[in-house]
Design a protein around this motif. Structure first.
Motif, PDB file in Angstrom:
ATOM      1  N   LYS A   1      -8.807   2.451   1.501  1.00 49.74           N
ATOM      2  CA  LYS A   1      -8.119   1.203   1.786  1.00 49.74           C
ATOM      3  C   LYS A   1      -6.607   1.417   1.713  1.00 49.74           C
ATOM      4  CE  LYS A   1      -7.836  -3.615   0.291  1.00 49.74           C
ATOM      5  NZ  LYS A   1      -8.316  -4.615  -0.645  1.00 49.74           N
ATOM      6  N   PRO A   2      -5.858   0.938   2.711  1.00 52.49           N
ATOM      7  CA  PRO A   2      -4.404   1.136   2.709  1.00 52.49           C
ATOM      8  C   PRO A   2      -3.702   0.078   1.842  1.00 52.49           C
ATOM      9  CG  PRO A   2      -5.064   0.058   4.724  1.00 52.49           C
ATOM     10  CD  PRO A   2      -6.327   0.350   3.945  1.00 52.49           C
ATOM     11  N   TYR A   3      -3.578   0.326   0.547  1.00 55.71           N
ATOM     12  CA  TYR A   3      -2.897  -0.614  -0.330  1.00 55.71           C
ATOM     13  C   TYR A   3      -1.409  -0.637   0.010  1.00 55.71           C
ATOM     14  CZ  TYR A   3      -7.104  -0.789  -3.166  1.00 55.71           C
ATOM     15  OH  TYR A   3      -8.380  -0.970  -3.604  1.00 55.71           O
TER      16      TYR A   3
ATOM     17  N   LEU B   1       0.687   3.568  -1.611  1.00 54.86           N
ATOM     18  CA  LEU B   1       0.450   4.502  -2.710  1.00 54.86           C
ATOM     19  C   LEU B   1       0.947   5.887  -2.342  1.00 54.86           C
ATOM     20  CD1 LEU B   1      -3.097   3.425  -3.924  1.00 54.86           C
ATOM     21  CD2 LEU B   1      -0.926   3.081  -5.089  1.00 54.86           C
ATOM     22  N   GLY B   2       0.543   6.410  -1.211  1.00 53.94           N
ATOM     23  CA  GLY B   2       1.058   7.660  -0.704  1.00 53.94           C
ATOM     24  C   GLY B   2       0.705   8.905  -1.486  1.00 53.94           C
ATOM     25  N   VAL B   3      -0.084   8.788  -2.546  1.00 53.74           N
ATOM     26  CA  VAL B   3      -0.492   9.946  -3.343  1.00 53.74           C
ATOM     27  C   VAL B   3      -1.959   9.804  -3.678  1.00 53.74           C
ATOM     28  CG1 VAL B   3       1.776  10.317  -4.385  1.00 53.74           C
ATOM     29  CG2 VAL B   3       0.153   8.807  -5.503  1.00 53.74           C
ATOM     30  N   PRO B   4      -2.660  10.903  -3.906  1.00 54.11           N
ATOM     31  CA  PRO B   4      -4.047  10.771  -4.344  1.00 54.11           C
ATOM     32  C   PRO B   4      -4.087  10.164  -5.737  1.00 54.11           C
ATOM     33  CG  PRO B   4      -3.389  13.082  -4.188  1.00 54.11           C
ATOM     34  CD  PRO B   4      -2.228  12.263  -3.758  1.00 54.11           C
ATOM     35  N   VAL B   5      -4.966   9.214  -5.928  1.00 53.47           N
ATOM     36  CA  VAL B   5      -5.083   8.579  -7.234  1.00 53.47           C
ATOM     37  C   VAL B   5      -6.544   8.512  -7.636  1.00 53.47           C
ATOM     38  CG1 VAL B   5      -2.985   7.185  -7.102  1.00 53.47           C
ATOM     39  CG2 VAL B   5      -5.108   6.303  -6.168  1.00 53.47           C
ATOM     40  N   SER B   6      -6.764   8.457  -8.915  1.00 55.39           N
ATOM     41  CA  SER B   6      -8.117   8.338  -9.430  1.00 55.39           C
ATOM     42  C   SER B   6      -8.573   6.897  -9.293  1.00 55.39           C
ATOM     43  CB  SER B   6      -8.136   8.753 -10.901  1.00 55.39           C
ATOM     44  OG  SER B   6      -9.335   8.362 -11.506  1.00 55.39           O
TER      45      SER B   6
END
Length: 102
Positions: free
Chosen positions: A54-56, A67-72
């Protein structure tokens, strides 16, 4: 109105030897707890990450930000529901001025 508070009962008073034995027993339990907590924390850090599809999008000081970064998955949920203090400091953010409190 009746008070619902319960009186605090003081621990018994013992000799130095009895206190020292009780303290050493308690210290051993504290150390065991610490080791178990450390192991559990290690296991949590080793959990796999989930790809966020999902594009937050957030409103930042320079307009729309992502967000642009991998997140948990575990990290994303608290951010979205408005718990900024649940975000580990190791998660990079594009702009520190972005409000993460929903």
């Amino acid at each position: 109105m009746a008070s619902t508070m319960t009186a605090i009962k003081n621990p018994k008073v013992v000799s130095h030897e009895e206190w020292l034995a009780a303290r050493k027993d308690f210290l051993a339990k504290e150390k065991e707890f610490t080791h178990r907590r450390d192991e559990l924390s290690k296991q949590r850090r080793q959990l796999p990450w989930e790809k966020v599809e999902k594009p937050y999008v957030f409103d930042g000081p320079n307009g729309k930000e992502t967000l642009g970064v991998p997140v948990s998955h575990v990290v994303v949920a608290p951010i979205i529901v408005g718990v900024p203090n649940a975000t580990p400091p190791a998660v990079p953010r594009k702009d520190p001025e972005i409000r993460w409190d929903g």
